[in-house]
Write a protein that holds these residues in place. Structure first.
Motif, PDB file in Angstrom:
ATOM      1  N   ASP A  47       0.833  -1.202   0.000  1.00 58.45           N
ATOM      2  CA  ASP A  47       0.000   0.000   0.000  1.00 58.45           C
ATOM      3  C   ASP A  47       0.868   1.252   0.000  1.00 58.45           C
ATOM      4  O   ASP A  47       1.937   1.288   0.610  1.00 58.45           O
ATOM      5  CB  ASP A  47      -0.901   0.006   1.237  1.00 58.45           C
ATOM      6  CG  ASP A  47      -1.694  -1.285   1.376  1.00 58.45           C
ATOM      7  OD1 ASP A  47      -2.572  -1.526   0.542  1.00 58.45           O
ATOM      8  OD2 ASP A  47      -1.402  -2.060   2.307  1.00 58.45           O
ATOM      9  N   THR A  48       0.401   2.296  -0.663  1.00 58.35           N
ATOM     10  CA  THR A  48       1.157   3.542  -0.721  1.00 58.35           C
ATOM     11  C   THR A  48       0.524   4.661   0.103  1.00 58.35           C
ATOM     12  O   THR A  48       0.969   5.798   0.043  1.00 58.35           O
ATOM     13  CB  THR A  48       1.299   4.015  -2.179  1.00 58.35           C
ATOM     14  OG1 THR A  48       0.007   4.146  -2.773  1.00 58.35           O
ATOM     15  CG2 THR A  48       2.137   3.028  -2.984  1.00 58.35           C
ATOM     16  N   SER A  49      -0.498   4.335   0.869  1.00 57.33           N
ATOM     17  CA  SER A  49      -1.083   5.312   1.790  1.00 57.33           C
ATOM     18  C   SER A  49      -1.717   4.564   2.950  1.00 57.33           C
ATOM     19  O   SER A  49      -2.076   3.389   2.833  1.00 57.33           O
ATOM     20  CB  SER A  49      -2.143   6.178   1.099  1.00 57.33           C
ATOM     21  OG  SER A  49      -3.302   5.411   0.806  1.00 57.33           O
ATOM     22  N   ARG A 110      12.191  10.530  -0.006  1.00 56.67           N
ATOM     23  CA  ARG A 110      12.368   9.835  -1.284  1.00 56.67           C
ATOM     24  C   ARG A 110      13.844   9.764  -1.675  1.00 56.67           C
ATOM     25  O   ARG A 110      14.287   8.771  -2.263  1.00 56.67           O
ATOM     26  CB  ARG A 110      11.538  10.528  -2.363  1.00 56.67           C
ATOM     27  CG  ARG A 110      10.035  10.325  -2.142  1.00 56.67           C
ATOM     28  CD  ARG A 110       9.188  11.092  -3.121  1.00 56.67           C
ATOM     29  NE  ARG A 110       7.755  10.842  -2.876  1.00 56.67           N
ATOM     30  CZ  ARG A 110       6.820  11.786  -2.869  1.00 56.67           C
ATOM     31  NH1 ARG A 110       7.160  13.053  -3.108  1.00 56.67           N
ATOM     32  NH2 ARG A 110       5.562  11.483  -2.631  1.00 56.67           N
ATOM     33  N   ASP A 158      11.650  -2.543  -2.232  1.00 54.33           N
ATOM     34  CA  ASP A 158      10.335  -2.144  -2.731  1.00 54.33           C
ATOM     35  C   ASP A 158       9.394  -1.803  -1.579  1.00 54.33           C
ATOM     36  O   ASP A 158       8.583  -0.865  -1.679  1.00 54.33           O
ATOM     37  CB  ASP A 158       9.731  -3.252  -3.595  1.00 54.33           C
ATOM     38  CG  ASP A 158      10.456  -3.396  -4.932  1.00 54.33           C
ATOM     39  OD1 ASP A 158      11.196  -2.467  -5.313  1.00 54.33           O
ATOM     40  OD2 ASP A 158      10.285  -4.446  -5.582  1.00 54.33           O
ATOM     41  N   SER A 159       9.499  -2.558  -0.498  1.00 50.75           N
ATOM     42  CA  SER A 159       8.680  -2.251   0.677  1.00 50.75           C
ATOM     43  C   SER A 159       9.064  -0.903   1.264  1.00 50.75           C
ATOM     44  O   SER A 159       8.194  -0.127   1.686  1.00 50.75           O
ATOM     45  CB  SER A 159       8.848  -3.342   1.737  1.00 50.75           C
ATOM     46  OG  SER A 159       8.302  -4.569   1.296  1.00 50.75           O
ATOM     47  N   GLU A 161      10.118   1.638  -0.321  1.00 49.72           N
ATOM     48  CA  GLU A 161       9.566   2.682  -1.186  1.00 49.72           C
ATOM     49  C   GLU A 161       8.082   2.907  -0.916  1.00 49.72           C
ATOM     50  O   GLU A 161       7.633   4.057  -0.772  1.00 49.72           O
ATOM     51  CB  GLU A 161       9.779   2.315  -2.648  1.00 49.72           C
ATOM     52  CG  GLU A 161       9.331   3.397  -3.616  1.00 49.72           C
ATOM     53  CD  GLU A 161       9.735   3.113  -5.050  1.00 49.72           C
ATOM     54  OE1 GLU A 161       9.405   3.933  -5.927  1.00 49.72           O
ATOM     55  OE2 GLU A 161      10.385   2.081  -5.291  1.00 49.72           O
ATOM     56  N   THR A 162       7.302   1.843  -0.836  1.00 54.29           N
ATOM     57  CA  THR A 162       5.868   2.008  -0.597  1.00 54.29           C
ATOM     58  C   THR A 162       5.599   2.491   0.830  1.00 54.29           C
ATOM     59  O   THR A 162       4.719   3.340   1.042  1.00 54.29           O
ATOM     60  CB  THR A 162       5.111   0.690  -0.848  1.00 54.29           C
ATOM     61  OG1 THR A 162       5.665  -0.357  -0.037  1.00 54.29           O
ATOM     62  CG2 THR A 162       5.208   0.287  -2.306  1.00 54.29           C
ATOM     63  N   GLN A 163       6.352   1.992   1.800  1.00 58.58           N
ATOM     64  CA  GLN A 163       6.146   2.417   3.178  1.00 58.58           C
ATOM     65  C   GLN A 163       6.540   3.872   3.382  1.00 58.58           C
ATOM     66  O   GLN A 163       5.942   4.579   4.203  1.00 58.58           O
ATOM     67  CB  GLN A 163       6.918   1.491   4.118  1.00 58.58           C
ATOM     68  CG  GLN A 163       6.321   0.102   4.173  1.00 58.58           C
ATOM     69  CD  GLN A 163       7.193  -0.911   4.899  1.00 58.58           C
ATOM     70  OE1 GLN A 163       8.376  -0.677   5.156  1.00 58.58           O
ATOM     71  NE2 GLN A 163       6.613  -2.054   5.235  1.00 58.58           N
ATOM     72  N   GLU A 165       5.993   6.138   1.199  1.00 58.66           N
ATOM     73  CA  GLU A 165       4.829   6.898   0.720  1.00 58.66           C
ATOM     74  C   GLU A 165       3.735   6.960   1.786  1.00 58.66           C
ATOM     75  O   GLU A 165       3.033   7.971   1.905  1.00 58.66           O
ATOM     76  CB  GLU A 165       4.291   6.295  -0.573  1.00 58.66           C
ATOM     77  CG  GLU A 165       5.245   6.430  -1.756  1.00 58.66           C
ATOM     78  CD  GLU A 165       5.636   7.867  -2.037  1.00 58.66           C
ATOM     79  OE1 GLU A 165       4.738   8.740  -2.071  1.00 58.66           O
ATOM     80  OE2 GLU A 165       6.850   8.129  -2.204  1.00 58.66           O
ATOM     81  N   THR A 169       2.302  10.594   3.144  1.00 60.19           N
ATOM     82  CA  THR A 169       0.904  10.977   2.892  1.00 60.19           C
ATOM     83  C   THR A 169       0.005  10.813   4.117  1.00 60.19           C
ATOM     84  O   THR A 169      -1.200  11.055   4.015  1.00 60.19           O
ATOM     85  CB  THR A 169       0.327  10.132   1.739  1.00 60.19           C
ATOM     86  OG1 THR A 169       0.398   8.734   2.091  1.00 60.19           O
ATOM     87  CG2 THR A 169       1.107  10.358   0.458  1.00 60.19           C
TER      88      THR A 169
END
Length: 244
Positions: A47-49, A110, A158-159, A161-163, A165, A169
């Protein structure tokens, strides 16, 4: 066969939400001391949010459950409180910063992901995050550092990166705590520069019914630093939820 020490909490399973680059290893030392019968440890990797994570989890989880969140997991837990307070029979927040992220943090966060990709997770984490993760007395604890780096490697870039985000947010959901009628516990370490004692006071101000536990020998990673001190109040909270 169930031992006498086990707690039959099948009616109210305990849902555990870990932090950035964490997995089930985060909870194992405390769970070994609680010996619960029903535990769910979802992953926060896609998840990205917080809103996305909350929606997905609420679709998958039982109708009622106990909810414990650590760090990033506490951010998602607060979103779940805002989205579905009636589903939550008890709330535990560990190492929590309830505030929305500052807009100027987005670029820095980022950029950190890019540096981690270049250096590798273990090298990056050891240099940039490890000194902030634990109390000063544990900075030289190589076994603990190795465990946290192992979780990071198992979680993957990859985790991260999404975490990241999710962190960027996130929203301030403290207002939802006032309407939550279930038992609440807030646990933090004195030596935590990431989720500071002040952040925990901000949560407690919106949840006057909450029990607050401050651990003098811990930093950010309370669950791994002092599991013997985290387990008793968490176990008492579980019992209070079961009796409510």
């Amino acid at each position: 066969m169930r031992t006498e020490m086990e707690t039959d909490n099948h009616a109210l399973p305990l849902v555990l939400l870990g932090g950035t680059l964490c997995n089930a290893r985060l909870w194992q030392p405390v769970l070994a001391r609680l010996n619960l019968a029903a535990v769910i440890c979802p992953r926060l990797t896609a998840d990205t949010s917080a809103e996305q994570a909350s929606l997905r989890l609420l679709e998958q989880l039982p109708p009622r459950f106990l909810l414990a969140g650590f760090s990033l997991g506490a951010i998602v837990a607060l979103q779940m409180v805002a989205d579905a307070p009636g589903r939550i029979a008890g709330l535990a927040l560990l190492s929590v910063n309830p505030l929305a992220d500052r807009p100027d943090n987005a670029t820095l966060r980022r950029e950190a992901v890019n540096v981690a990709r270049q250096q590798g997770l273990t090298t990056w984490l050891s240099a940039s995050l490890w000194p902030k993760y634990v109390a000063p007395s544990r900075v030289d604890d190589q076994a603990l550092q190795d465990l946290i780096c192992r979780m990071a490697e198992e979680s993957g870039l990859d985790s991260l990166e999404t975490q990241t985000e999710i962190a960027i947010t996130r929203r301030d959901n403290r207002r939802a705590l006032a309407a939550l009628a279930c038992p609440i516990i807030i646990i933090n370490g004195v030596h935590d520069p990431i989720c500071t004692p002040h952040h925990h006071q901000l949560v407690a101000q919106r949840a006057p019914q909450a029990r607050c536990v401050t651990l003098a020998a811990a930093g950010h990673f309370t669950l791994l630093e002092v599991p013997d001190e985290v387990a008793p109040p968490l176990g008492q909270w579980i019992q209070e939820c079961s009796n409510a």
